[in-house]
Design an enzyme around this catalytic site. Structure first.
Site, PDB file in Angstrom:
ATOM      1  N   HIS A  72      47.260  57.831  49.563  1.00  0.00           N
ATOM      2  CA  HIS A  72      47.454  57.920  48.104  1.00  0.00           C
ATOM      3  C   HIS A  72      46.536  58.992  47.528  1.00  0.00           C
ATOM      4  CE1 HIS A  72      49.388  53.711  47.265  1.00  0.00           C
ATOM      5  NE2 HIS A  72      50.021  54.397  48.206  1.00  0.00           N
ATOM      6  N   TYR A 200      46.830  49.904  37.706  1.00  0.00           N
ATOM      7  CA  TYR A 200      45.871  48.956  37.131  1.00  0.00           C
ATOM      8  C   TYR A 200      46.192  48.830  35.636  1.00  0.00           C
ATOM      9  CZ  TYR A 200      42.821  49.443  41.274  1.00  0.00           C
ATOM     10  OH  TYR A 200      42.298  49.432  42.553  1.00  0.00           O
ATOM     11  N   PRO A 292      37.123  42.574  43.078  1.00  0.00           N
ATOM     12  CA  PRO A 292      38.055  43.463  43.789  1.00  0.00           C
ATOM     13  C   PRO A 292      38.609  44.616  42.963  1.00  0.00           C
ATOM     14  CG  PRO A 292      39.114  41.396  43.190  1.00  0.00           C
ATOM     15  CD  PRO A 292      37.663  41.251  42.844  1.00  0.00           C
ATOM     16  N   LYS A 296      36.282  47.917  46.630  1.00  0.00           N
ATOM     17  CA  LYS A 296      35.093  48.358  47.368  1.00  0.00           C
ATOM     18  C   LYS A 296      34.625  47.407  48.455  1.00  0.00           C
ATOM     19  CE  LYS A 296      34.620  52.253  45.444  1.00  0.00           C
ATOM     20  NZ  LYS A 296      35.535  53.108  46.210  1.00  0.00           N
ATOM     21  N   TYR A 385      36.109  56.041  43.156  1.00  0.00           N
ATOM     22  CA  TYR A 385      37.228  55.339  43.800  1.00  0.00           C
ATOM     23  C   TYR A 385      37.429  55.821  45.235  1.00  0.00           C
ATOM     24  CZ  TYR A 385      41.530  52.574  43.904  1.00  0.00           C
ATOM     25  OH  TYR A 385      42.498  51.633  44.212  1.00  0.00           O
TER      26      TYR A 385
HETATM   27  C1  PHB Z   1      45.077  45.087  47.329  1.00  0.00           C
HETATM   28  O1  PHB Z   1      45.969  45.864  47.746  1.00  0.00           O
HETATM   29  O2  PHB Z   1      45.021  43.910  47.708  1.00  0.00           O
HETATM   30  C2  PHB Z   1      44.089  45.607  46.341  1.00  0.00           C
HETATM   31  C3  PHB Z   1      44.132  46.924  45.966  1.00  0.00           C
HETATM   32  C4  PHB Z   1      43.214  47.411  45.046  1.00  0.00           C
HETATM   33  C5  PHB Z   1      42.271  46.580  44.503  1.00  0.00           C
HETATM   34  C6  PHB Z   1      42.218  45.250  44.899  1.00  0.00           C
HETATM   35  C7  PHB Z   1      43.134  44.762  45.827  1.00  0.00           C
HETATM   36  O3  PHB Z   1      41.403  47.047  43.596  1.00  0.00           O
END
Ligand code: PHB
Ligand code: APR
Length: 390
Positions: A72, A200, A292, A296, A385
């Site tokens: 990505h 997000y 989450p 990280k 990130y």
């Molecule tokens: C996930 O794919 O489970 C995932 C991705 C990004 C995050 C948290 C979980 O910030």
């Protein structure tokens, strides 16, 4: 039994350490209290920083990752009807790779087994003895028989609820913690992801996240109360709530289907320091937890193992030098605090806080507004990130 490095826990931290040490000709034994199936059955996150991918390559376990991992170059942040893409590649020259932690764990276990590594599952009641000596030991119960494993060093890779952290003397151990007043309700579904990059969302009803595991398997999360009852969340109710929170284009095009996994995870920021006491070294979730939102958790475990494998390799292969061992805790914590800050910032910016005042909400919206309008703010998010340097 005797080994050079005794490792408690066969999560990503313990397994990656054991594999890297093996490649340096250093012996280790892993003690895991659960079964292999249990360890492989855990559903966790899956966004890998470049640094973690490089570590997995160095460990010789990146073949499947390179074939199946999704690279990505960006992600999106949404609030209201605004959607801003954060161009990771443009701002940092780096990318992230979406590849489930379950797959990482499987690849590492396969590699340990192929190399004849010693992984002892269902090792109950693991305890550390003689930590004040130069040859500490791990004792444990296996098939009803008490066993003893003498080591030079012990790696506490046993996660947040493990035993190893308890062996850091109370008068030395400092805990820093923030527990967030909400959780994440997540589902896994055999459906085409709604977007080819992560989304997000800050919504007045709460946070939402669109992620994936493959081009045909999706992972979605919505913010929920921390004491939410999973029974009350049918798949239909989940999809309805998720679509309310998504930008309209995504809400209209999302493919829905039965969940193959559904669970609620609490959100916590947690740091324990120091991460070393004599011959015991903590790594991964045993020493720190991040919410989450910044993706990280797994990546921090990998950077700890970068520092720990470097320290142990220097000791065994460079005339017992101990400088990297002596700076281990400091080296790890320098990067951990920054990742904790980023994860706390993303969580604070994107979630609905129950006791949020109009001023707090105003700050949140200003934070998002600034992020959407400022290349510098987007570059800072991107830099964190993709992962700060080791
Ligand atoms: C996930 O794919 O489970 C995932 C991705 C990004 C995050 C948290 C979980 O910030
Ligand atoms: N004895 C032996 N094994 C134990 C004990 C114990 N007393 N306590 C815990 N374990 C095992 C657990 O069963 C688990 O398999 O230690 C392992 C710890 O693994 P993780 O919790 O996955 O921790 P870590 O390897 O540090 O990986 C961190 O996991 O939770 C995610 O977001 C986190 O991605 C991060 C990663």
């Amino acid at each position: 039994m005797r080994t050079q490095v005794g490792i408690i826990g066969s999560g990503p931290s313990g397994l990656l350490l054991s594999q890297l040490l093996h490649l340096e000709g250093i012996d280790s034994v892993i003690l895991e209290r659960r079964t292999q199936d249990y360890v492989l059955g855990r559903i966790r996150a899956g966004v890998l920083e470049q640094g973690m991918v490089d570590m997995l390559r160095k460990a010789g376990v990146a073949e499947r990752l390179e074939k199946e991992g999704l690279v990505h170059e960006g992600l999106s942040i949404c609030f209201g009807d605004r959607r801003q893409r954060i161009d990771l590649k443009k701002h940092t020259g780096k990318v992230v790779t979406v590849y489930g932690q379950t797959e990482v764990t499987k690849d590492l276990i396969d590699a340990r087994e192929a190399a004849g590594g010693t992984l002892i599952y269902e090792a109950e009641n693991v305890q550390i003895e003689d930590l004040d000596s130069d040859t500490p030991a791990l004792t444990f119960l296996k098939d009803g028989k008490q066993q003893r494993l003498t080591c030079d060093f012990i790696a506490g890779c046993d996660g947040f609820r493990g035993v190893s952290r308890r062996y850091i003397p109370e008068d030395k151990l400092k805990i820093h913690e923030r527990v967030y007043p909400f959780g994440w309700l997540g589902i896994l579904s055999e459906t085409r992801p709604v977007s080819d990059e992560l989304i997000y969302v800050n919504h007045w009803r709460g946070f939402a996240l669109c992620s994936m595991r493959s081009p045909t398997r999706s992972r979605y999360y919505i913010q929920c109360a921390y004491d939410e009852d999973l029974e009350e969340w049918t798949d239909d109710r989940f999809w309805d709530e998720l679509r309310i929170r998504l930008p309209s284009a995504a809400a209209e095009s999302i493919e829905m289907g039965p969940s193959i996994e559904k669970s609620i995870a609490p959100l916590r920021s947690f740091i324990a320091e120091p991460m070393r006491h004599r011959h015991l070294f903590l790594a991964g979730d045993a020493a720190h937890i991040v919410p989450p939102t910044g993706a990280k958790g797994l990546n921090l475990a990998a950077s700890d193992i970068y520092y720990l494998s470097r320290a142990l390799t220097a000791y065994y292969k460079d005339d017992s030098r101990t400088d990297h061992m002596d700076s281990y805790s400091r080296d790890c914590l320098k990067r951990i605090w920054k990742a904790e800050r980023f994860s706390w910032w993303m969580t604070t910016m994107l979630h609905k806080f129950p006791d949020q005042s109009s001023f707090d909400r105003g700050m949140q919206l200003a934070e998002l507004d600034y992020l959407f309008d400022s290349e510098a703010a987007q570059a800072s998010l991107a830099e964190n990130y993709v992962g700060l340097p080791y």
